[in-house]
Design an enzyme around this catalytic site. Structure first.
Site, PDB file in Angstrom:
ATOM      1  CB  CYS A  38      -0.912   0.004   1.219  1.00 14.54           C
ATOM      2  SG  CYS A  38      -1.891   1.505   1.390  1.00 14.54           S
ATOM      3  CB  CYS A  62      -3.510   5.086   5.741  1.00 17.80           C
ATOM      4  SG  CYS A  62      -5.212   4.537   5.941  1.00 17.80           S
ATOM      5  CB  CYS A 122      -3.338  -1.647   7.534  1.00 18.25           C
ATOM      6  SG  CYS A 122      -4.697  -2.031   6.407  1.00 18.25           S
ATOM      7  CB  CYS A 141      -8.195   1.135   0.161  1.00 18.23           C
ATOM      8  SG  CYS A 141      -7.995   0.304   1.744  1.00 18.23           S
ATOM      9  CD  GLN A 192     -18.752  -9.651  12.117  1.00 24.02           C
ATOM     10  OE1 GLN A 192     -17.711  -9.011  11.965  1.00 24.02           O
ATOM     11  NE2 GLN A 192     -19.191 -10.012  13.312  1.00 24.02           N
ATOM     12  CE1 TYR A 213     -24.422  -5.636  23.381  1.00 28.91           C
ATOM     13  CE2 TYR A 213     -24.139  -7.929  24.034  1.00 28.91           C
ATOM     14  CZ  TYR A 213     -24.064  -6.582  24.336  1.00 28.91           C
ATOM     15  OH  TYR A 213     -23.647  -6.160  25.574  1.00 28.91           O
ATOM     16  CG  ASP A 231     -29.347  -4.487  17.807  1.00 30.35           C
ATOM     17  OD1 ASP A 231     -28.393  -5.239  17.572  1.00 30.35           O
ATOM     18  OD2 ASP A 231     -29.266  -3.243  17.733  1.00 30.35           O
ATOM     19  CG  ASP A 283     -21.221 -10.540  17.471  1.00 34.65           C
ATOM     20  OD1 ASP A 283     -20.132 -10.056  17.807  1.00 34.65           O
ATOM     21  OD2 ASP A 283     -21.565 -10.664  16.276  1.00 34.65           O
ATOM     22  CB  CYS A 342     -14.799  -7.331  17.278  1.00 34.08           C
ATOM     23  SG  CYS A 342     -15.732  -6.058  18.160  1.00 34.08           S
TER      24      CYS A 342
END
Length: 453
Positions: free
Chosen positions: A73, A79, A82, A162, A283, A312, A333, A381, A408
């Site tokens: 990249c 940026c 990442c 990207c 996701q 969730y 939710d 989740d 996550c």
């Protein structure tokens, strides 16, 4: 510490931290260096001195890691989207397994030394995987640009190609920038100008349908922009507008309106299709979502008599995968549009044993239990902040027999496990690389209630 700002020091990097930064010790002082890799000898310059550690900038690598690669990249260094693209991909997967171990060691849930941590499941092609992105837009010298903020700043880095963004969505956002410029649409400025501030773009992997949300701090005229986009990209199914007048970092305001097209786009996972409204969560890596949900199903190991809660629940995606395997599904939710989607998705699939309700899990679950409902299994989740403390208390109180925690954020996961192990045995943790080249990972945890609780 006997260190000063701008002082240059040599350092041996011992490991990578939770944000992908290199960590070493200088005369017993902990030093964090972005861009350095485990095993490297470097020279770095002190940039910040904190109470228990020091931050430094990488100046020179005197002994590089054999796993260091040149990032493909062109804006990787500036940026911030990442963090570990300079690490060979197979070693990225090892790092993400180590992330779990680091988090568990920090929060030390009882018995964590004996938890089974399975190797991270990676991607065959870890590029152009991201099907959704919220691009910030600003105007520079009369030209509208779209991109992300550089790390720890409000300096916008333009993204035109990207490496992790889906190709079609990148083409569309590039055209959006041109059209916003051509039609002189007001663009938000943090100091004085109201206008478009963010553009969300999402592609459904199963159908190639595209969804756009223009987020602005005041109503703006987008008719010509929408017309030209539709002529060039027939894949666009939905264009929505969201009004966000706040000066906070929140992406969305409360008001969302469909400007053109359908209320939802159609996505698919495992063996079924479902609808996604613009604000509904799903996701961002559809290919790996297949793996993630398969792992969740395997971990929960339900029976036909089980009653399942999908906390969730979003648009119902994980829970609906169990529809034909359990006696009932219930989900909740806090986003009303997501619950509307979940109900519609259940109806479209012919699922008659599902019930969805708007509200927080810590409020809805006790109400259900008060009315006589009992859950045998639960999926949680949560967002990156982890489980709400009241929901944790609720889970410890009602103790469903089986639980799957999809996380996550390894730090909040380990924090929550420190409480959940009071009631549950941790059978195993399975990391899934949903975010290649970043320091984030997703994890599926299988939990079973202890026999004597």
């Amino acid at each position: 510490m006997n260190l000063t700002i701008k002082q240059t020091i040599p350092l041996k990097i011992k490991r990578l931290g939770i944000n992908g930064e290199g960590i070493g010790f200088y005369k017993k002082t902990l030093v964090f260096v972005d861009g350095a890799l485990k095993g490297e000898d470097i020279l770095c310059q002190v940039t910040a001195i904190k109470r228990n550690f020091v931050e430094a900038r990488l100046l020179k690598i005197t002994k590089p890691s054999k796993f260091r690669v040149d990032p493909a990249c062109p804006v990787y260094q500036v940026c911030g989207g990442c963090q570990i693209m300079h690490l060979r991909y197979d070693k990225q997967l090892d790092f993400k397994t180590d992330l779990l171990q680091q988090a568990l060691k920090k929060f030390q849930p009882q018995g964590y030394e004996n938890f089974e941590i399975r190797p991270t499941i990676g991607m065959t092609e870890p590029t152009h995987y991201r099907a959704k992105l919220q691009f910030q837009v600003r105007k520079f010298k009369g030209k509208v640009v779209a991109g992300l903020y550089a790390q720890n700043s409000h300096r916008l880095v333009e993204l035109r190609d990207c490496l992790v963004q889906d190709d079609l969505t990148q083409q569309i956002i590039n055209q959006v920038s041109l059209l916003l410029t051509r039609y002189n649409v007001p663009i938000y400025d943090e100091r004085k100008i109201a206008g478009v501030r963010t553009v969300m773009i999402r592609k459904a992997h199963a159908t190639n349908q595209i969804q756009l949300i223009f987020v602005a701090s005041k109503p703006v005229k987008l008719d010509f922009v929408i017309r030209d986009l539709n002529q060039q990209f027939p894949q666009i199914e939905t264009v929505a507008f969201n009004l966000n007048k706040s000066k906070t970092s929140e992406i969305y305001g409360d008001f969302t309106k469909i400007l053109w097209g359908k209320e939802t786009i159609e996505e698919g996972v495992l063996d079924y299709r479902f609808a996604l409204s613009p604000r509904a969560f799903y996701q961002l890596n559809p290919k790996q979502t297949q793996i993630l949900y398969s792992e969740a199903i395997k971990a929960l190991d339900v029976s036909p008599d089980d009653h399942l809660i999908d906390a969730y629940c979003g648009v119902g995606t994980i829970g609906l995968a169990f529809a034909g395997k359990v006696a009932s599904i219930r989900g909740m939710d806090i986003i009303p549009e997501a619950i509307a989607d979940a109900r519609e998705n259940a109806a479209r699939l012919g699922v008659k044993n599902a019930l969805y309700e708007t509200g927080t899990a810590e409020t809805v679950i006790p109400k259900w239990y008060k009315n006589g409902y009992r859950a045998d299994a639960i999926i949680v989740d949560p967002p990156r902040t982890g489980l709400d403390s009241k929901l944790l208390d609720t889970l410890l109180r009602y103790k469903p027999q089986k639980m799957v925690y999809v996380s996550c954020n390894v730090s909040t996961l380990a924090r929550d496990l420190a409480q959940l192990v009071k009631v549950y045995n941790v059978v195993y943790l399975q990391s899934v690389d949903m975010f290649p080249h970043t320091a984030r990972t997703e994890c599926v945890v299988k939990l079973v209630r202890k026999k004597k609780v």
